[in-house]
Design an enzyme around this catalytic site. Sequence first.
Site, PDB file in Angstrom:
ATOM      1  N   GLY A 117      36.478  50.308  45.015  1.00 47.19           N
ATOM      2  CA  GLY A 117      36.802  51.069  43.816  1.00 47.19           C
ATOM      3  C   GLY A 117      38.157  50.757  43.204  1.00 47.19           C
ATOM      4  O   GLY A 117      38.732  51.616  42.526  1.00 47.19           O
ATOM      5  N   ILE A 154      21.302  45.443  40.925  1.00 50.91           N
ATOM      6  CA  ILE A 154      20.860  44.970  39.606  1.00 50.91           C
ATOM      7  C   ILE A 154      19.907  46.010  39.032  1.00 50.91           C
ATOM      8  O   ILE A 154      18.895  46.360  39.651  1.00 50.91           O
ATOM      9  CB  ILE A 154      20.202  43.578  39.708  1.00 50.91           C
ATOM     10  CG1 ILE A 154      21.272  42.552  40.125  1.00 50.91           C
ATOM     11  CG2 ILE A 154      19.559  43.181  38.375  1.00 50.91           C
ATOM     12  CD1 ILE A 154      20.793  41.137  40.248  1.00 50.91           C
ATOM     13  N   LEU A 155      20.261  46.537  37.868  1.00 54.01           N
ATOM     14  CA  LEU A 155      19.456  47.593  37.252  1.00 54.01           C
ATOM     15  C   LEU A 155      18.268  46.978  36.514  1.00 54.01           C
ATOM     16  O   LEU A 155      18.383  45.908  35.911  1.00 54.01           O
ATOM     17  CB  LEU A 155      20.326  48.406  36.293  1.00 54.01           C
ATOM     18  CG  LEU A 155      21.455  49.199  36.977  1.00 54.01           C
ATOM     19  CD1 LEU A 155      22.458  49.708  35.955  1.00 54.01           C
ATOM     20  CD2 LEU A 155      20.888  50.357  37.809  1.00 54.01           C
ATOM     21  N   HIS A 181      32.659  41.460  35.737  1.00 51.48           N
ATOM     22  CA  HIS A 181      32.206  40.388  36.627  1.00 51.48           C
ATOM     23  C   HIS A 181      33.383  39.455  36.918  1.00 51.48           C
ATOM     24  O   HIS A 181      34.108  39.069  35.997  1.00 51.48           O
ATOM     25  CB  HIS A 181      31.052  39.611  35.979  1.00 51.48           C
ATOM     26  CG  HIS A 181      30.518  38.550  36.881  1.00 51.48           C
ATOM     27  ND1 HIS A 181      29.689  38.837  37.954  1.00 51.48           N
ATOM     28  CD2 HIS A 181      30.739  37.219  36.914  1.00 51.48           C
ATOM     29  CE1 HIS A 181      29.420  37.712  38.603  1.00 51.48           C
ATOM     30  NE2 HIS A 181      30.040  36.721  37.987  1.00 51.48           N
TER      31      HIS A 181
HETATM   32  C1  GAR Z   1      35.117  43.296  41.804  1.00 54.72           C
HETATM   33  O1  GAR Z   1      35.720  42.053  41.981  1.00 54.72           O
HETATM   34  C2  GAR Z   1      34.014  43.217  40.771  1.00 54.72           C
HETATM   35  O2  GAR Z   1      34.315  42.359  39.708  1.00 54.72           O
HETATM   36  C3  GAR Z   1      32.895  42.661  41.602  1.00 54.72           C
HETATM   37  O3  GAR Z   1      33.005  43.318  42.835  1.00 54.72           O
HETATM   38  C4  GAR Z   1      34.362  43.715  43.058  1.00 54.72           C
HETATM   39  C5  GAR Z   1      34.394  45.203  43.291  1.00 54.72           C
HETATM   40  O4  GAR Z   1      35.669  45.642  43.671  1.00 54.72           O
HETATM   41  N1  GAR Z   1      31.633  42.867  40.966  1.00 54.72           N
HETATM   42  C6  GAR Z   1      30.632  42.003  41.018  1.00 54.72           C
HETATM   43  O5  GAR Z   1      30.667  40.975  41.654  1.00 54.72           O
HETATM   44  C7  GAR Z   1      29.404  42.397  40.218  1.00 54.72           C
HETATM   45  N2  GAR Z   1      28.557  41.260  39.996  1.00 54.72           N
HETATM   46  P1  GAR Z   1      36.135  47.157  43.519  1.00 54.72           P
HETATM   47  O6  GAR Z   1      35.084  48.027  44.207  1.00 54.72           O
HETATM   48  O7  GAR Z   1      37.442  47.194  44.251  1.00 54.72           O
HETATM   49  O8  GAR Z   1      36.271  47.477  42.067  1.00 54.72           O
END
Ligand code: GAR
Length: 202
Positions: free
Chosen positions: A16, A97-98, A114
Site C-alpha cells: 500500500g 485482473i477485473l 503500472h
Molecule cells: C506497485 O509497484 C504497483 O505499480 C504494482 O504493484 C506495486 C504495489 O505496491 N502494480 C502492478 O504491478 C499492477 N500490474 P504498493 O502496494 O506498495 O502500492
Amino acid sequence: MAKEFAKVAVLVSGGGTNLQALIDAEKSGIIKSGKISLVISNKSDAYALERAKNAGIETAVVLKSDCGTKEEFENRIMELIDGHDIDFIVLAGFMVILSERFTSKYPKKIINVHPSLIPSFCGEGFYGLRVHEAALSYGVKVTGATVHFVNEIPDGGEIIMQKAVEIREGDTPETLQKYVMENCEWIILPRALEKVCADIIK
Ligand code: GAR
C-alpha cells in the site's frame, strides 16, 4: 449540482505505498477534488489496510476464497462500491485482473498504476517485481510508471500520465522497483487522480 469532491475507493492487495502516497497527497492538498472514502483489499493481511485505518479510512476485505466464483467476488466489490456512492476507483497494487463485466460498469471511472512505460512490460503476467525483472533482462535503459484508465484489456486503457527514469548501473529488480516507486509512481498517481476527479466534479 456540481459536487465538492469525488468519493474515491482504492483497491489494494499488498504494502500500500501507493495508497500512502494518495493519503499524503490528500493531506497536503495535491488532491483536493477527490476524497479517499473506502479501501478494499483482496488480502486480509495487506499492510495497506493498516495504512487506511491509521488515516481513518473505512476498509473492507473481500476474499476470493469466500466467494464461489470470480463473478461473485466481483459482485461483492461492486456492492461495496455502489453502496458507498463511490464516484471513482483506483487500483493501487491490486493484483487481480477485473473482468469486462466489471470494467464496463465503470467506464473512465477506474485508473491503475503500472510500474513500466506502457506498452512495454505490461498485460497479463506482468505485475510487481516481475515487471522490473523483465525490464532488466531485456536491457532497456529507461523505464518508469504509467497511470491509465482501466478497460477490458489488461493495461490497455487510455494513458493519463507517465514518468520515466534511467536504469542505473547495478540495478536489481528490487532496487529498480523502489526507484520507480519513489520517482515515478508516488508522484504521478496522486497527480493523475486529482486530474480525473477535477474533471468529473466540474
Ligand atoms: C506497485 O509497484 C504497483 O505499480 C504494482 O504493484 C506495486 C504495489 O505496491 N502494480 C502492478 O504491478 C499492477 N500490474 P504498493 O502496494 O506498495 O502500492
